[in-house]
Structures are given as C-alpha cells and as structure tokens.
Scaffold this motif. Structure first.
Motif, mmCIF file in Angstrom:
data_model
loop_
_atom_site.group_PDB
_atom_site.id
_atom_site.type_symbol
_atom_site.label_atom_id
_atom_site.label_comp_id
_atom_site.label_asym_id
_atom_site.label_seq_id
_atom_site.Cartn_x
_atom_site.Cartn_y
_atom_site.Cartn_z
ATOM 1 N N ASP A 131 75.699 52.800 15.642
ATOM 2 C CA ASP A 131 76.523 53.065 14.491
ATOM 3 C C ASP A 131 77.371 54.512 14.835
ATOM 4 O OD1 ASP A 131 77.728 53.192 11.976
ATOM 5 O OD2 ASP A 131 75.939 54.675 11.015
ATOM 6 N N LYS A 145 84.215 58.302 13.414
ATOM 7 C CA LYS A 145 83.863 58.974 12.303
ATOM 8 C C LYS A 145 83.314 60.395 12.851
ATOM 9 C CE LYS A 145 83.368 55.859 8.021
ATOM 10 N NZ LYS A 145 82.542 55.717 7.219
ATOM 11 N N ARG A 171 86.050 48.453 5.669
ATOM 12 C CA ARG A 171 84.925 49.106 6.280
ATOM 13 C C ARG A 171 83.916 49.705 5.587
ATOM 14 N NH1 ARG A 171 85.894 53.777 11.296
ATOM 15 N NH2 ARG A 171 83.969 54.359 11.324
ATOM 16 N N LEU A 215 80.361 48.943 5.833
ATOM 17 C CA LEU A 215 79.188 49.402 6.564
ATOM 18 C C LEU A 215 78.414 50.403 5.742
ATOM 19 C CD1 LEU A 215 81.578 49.979 9.457
ATOM 20 C CD2 LEU A 215 79.493 48.337 9.321
ATOM 21 N N LYS A 231 79.989 45.939 14.440
ATOM 22 C CA LYS A 231 80.701 47.147 13.689
ATOM 23 C C LYS A 231 81.925 47.426 14.254
ATOM 24 C CE LYS A 231 80.882 51.983 12.851
ATOM 25 N NZ LYS A 231 80.195 53.297 12.794
ATOM 26 N N GLU A 287 88.977 52.962 6.727
ATOM 27 C CA GLU A 287 88.237 52.833 5.518
ATOM 28 C C GLU A 287 88.864 52.619 4.286
ATOM 29 O OE1 GLU A 287 84.122 54.213 5.530
ATOM 30 O OE2 GLU A 287 84.460 54.724 3.692
#
Ligand code: GLY
Length: 355
Positions: free
Chosen positions: A131, A137, A231, A234, A217, A227
């Motif tokens: 992740d 991110k 997204r 998730l 992912k 996002e």
C-alpha cells in the motif's frame, strides 16, 4: 517476478530490484545518495540493501526514530536540516528504506526539499509493500490526526524485496494483511477468498499475493492518480479506521493500534454501513466480520470513546462541504464512493462491531 509498470515509474520485485536500481544509478546523474532508515531498518535491512547496491557515489545514511508518533513535521525538519548540513542539492537522490512511516515521510521530505528531489521507495514492511510505497501518496500526521499534511508525488521506482519480511514481527505482518484483504473486498472476490483461507503468513507463500495486491492497487492509481473518484475506494474501512487509530494514538489508557488493526475494525463497521445502505448482503457482512475478528480480535471501546472517535471523523480527507463521505461495498468485490450515511447508523455500526 514480473515488474509492474505504473504511470511514470515501475514497481520491481526481488532480484530484479537491484538490477534495475544499479542500472538506473549508472545512467542517472545523481550527485549524492541519501538513504533514509529508521532504527529498525538500520539494523535489519540496511546491510542487505547496501550489499546489493553498486555505485561510486557518496552514500549518506539518515536515521529517524521508528513509529507512527514520529511521522511528524518535526521529524521532517530534522531530516531537511541533515540533508542541508550534508550538502544535499537538487540532484540528490533519497532512498526510503523502511515501512509506511519511512516511505510516507521520506517521500514528503524529498518532494519539498529544494522544491523537489528524486526518491525511490524500498518498502520493508508488508503494509508498505502492498500500500504505502505504491501510488505516490506522501506525507505526515498533524498531531495525532493521520496524514493531514502531504502531497501526491511519484517515486522514481518502487523496489519490493520480499525477503525483508523475514525479520518483520508477526503483528506487523497481520497489519499489512488487512490492506490486502481490503484489496479483495473492493475489487476481487476470488482474491478475498484466497487470502482469508491462508493458513499462516510466510513470505514464500506471500510473494504472489503481494504481487496481486500491488497490481490491484496500481490499476486503481493509474486510472485515478489524484483521487477524484475511483481511488477513494482504497479508503474502504479507513474513514472510521483512521479515526480509531488517531483516537488510540492520543489516549494512553488504550493500546496504540497498528494501522491494519485499526482499519480491520473500520472495515467491520463500514461493512455494516455497506449492508444498511449499499446492498452488501447479510451473509457477506457476517463473512467480513468473522474473518477480521478471527485475525484481529475486537478493540474494546466505551460509549465515551465512540463519541470522541465520531468527533474525529470531521478530519477525514474525503470529506467536503462539511459532509463525511464513505467508500462502501455494494458486494464483496465492488465498492461505491462518496456515500453519505445518517448518524444513527454510525451508532449501530459501533454496536454491531462490539457484538
Ligand atoms: N492508501 C490509499 C491510497 O493510496 O490511495
């Protein structure tokens, strides 16, 4: 194991990692390499990593303290100061060798230092492999509120060497498994079934499951890197999960939870909300609850705890215009975003979790 191409970089696995890294270092014009580690990865992972890296450049090691409580702007300032003291320049490369704290914080440090230098993520925890290190991110917590400060900025590559898991404590393995189970719940029922029938977590069994999670992912990130929509899926289990995690970090009388333990609780509660609002069946809900309870047990939360956790929901990054927006399941394998739920259902979700 096949490399996975992403938008502007690739994710490499096991022995391919070091071949790709060394040829990248040979053909790039970096001035210096900084390797960011924490106290654990300094001992357990850095020797192996250094023995595989072949480069003529100066290597500097920067160590931060291990643990979520150190994922702060203060730690970033210390790292920025060290980079500056050690003559880091715009052609510096930062290699983040560690779990989610190191890859999130190191990515943010790199993104802001001199307005941005290159970085490579080398995740050493299961959570970071499946992740945190993938998808760009980066960031830190604000006080105990998770990931409030950060930017989306992609690393030059992600190197997943599964053998780093050999020294990972079992509770950290369980923590990473929660994100993998989430990948099954939001995108792939078959994958969910494979995972929940795993007998024991060993790195050798896990290799292709890790590859599958990264693939799931990465496909989502490629379609929606910033996002705007998909997204957000998730984040299933993370609206309540992050609030529970922050609450436990902030209150000494309750055990600090690992991220996966908190989102496991969040996924049961948000599973309940999914049942009430999005068409998840009662049987599917029971399967989700039984699976997570068997692996993670139950976090004991009082009525007062619940009120404080609900207060924290306002900080969730998916919120807008004062509304809390959830990613919820329509079935095992399909997920819907931007769902608004009524307050009384949150109350019921806590009761369902405790039952
Ligand atoms: N950890 C959720 C995401 O990367 O979007």
């Amino acid at each position: 194991m096949k490399s996975i191409p992403s938008l502007s970089y690739s994710i490499h696995f096991n022995e391919t990692c070091y071949k790709e890294l060394n040829s990248y270092l040979e053909t790039s014009n970096f001035s210096k390499i900084f390797i960011l580690v924490d106290s654990n990865t300094h001992t357990h992972c850095l020797p192996k990593f250094l023995s595989n890296i072949n480069v003529d450049l100066t290597l500097e090691i920067i160590e931060i303290e291990a643990g979520e409580i150190h994922k702060t702007l203060d730690t970033c300032t210390q790292v920025w100061q060290t980079l500056s003291d050690l003559d880091g320049d715009r052609k510096s490369l930062i290699i983040n060798l560690g779990g989610g704290v190191v890859t999130d914080l190191g990515g943010f440090v790199a993104s802001a230092f001199k307005r941005g230098v290159s970085f490579i993520n080398v995740p050493t925890s299961l959570l970071s492999m499946v992740d945190a290190s993938v998808g760009g991110k980066t960031g830190v917590d604000l006080g105990t509120i998770k990931n409030q400060i950060g930017v989306i900025n992609f690393s030059d590559m992600v190197l997943v060497d599964v053998s780093f898991l050999d020294t990972l404590p079992s509770e950290e393995m369980r923590s990473g498994l929660a994100e993998m189970l989430k990948h099954g719940l939001i995108k792939d029922k078959k994958y969910w079934n494979r995972l929940r029938n795993l007998e024991a977590l060993k790195s050798s069994d896990l290799e292709d499951l890790i590859h599958e999670s990264v693939h799931i992912k990465n496909e989502v990130v490629k379609r929606d890197p910033n996002e705007q929509g998909e997204r957000k899926q998730l984040n299933f289990g993370h609206t309540l999960g992050h609030a529970i995690e922050s609450f436990c970090l902030d209150n000494n009388y309750i055990k600090t939870l690992l991220h996966g333990e908190a989102i496991a609780a969040g996924m049961i509660m948000e599973g309940y909300l999914s049942f009430k609002t999005c068409g998840l069946t009662e049987d599917e809900l029971a399967e989700i609850k039984n699976t997570f309870k068997e692996i993670y047990g139950t976090v004991a939360l009082t009525e007062n705890d619940k009120s404080s956790i609900v207060e924290l929901l306002k900080y969730d990054k998916k919120n807008s215009h004062g509304q809390i927006k959830y990613a919820l399941l329509e079935s095992i394998g399909t997920c819907k975003v931007d769902v608004i739920v009524e307050d009384y259902l949150i109350d019921q979700a806590f009761k369902y979790y405790a039952s």
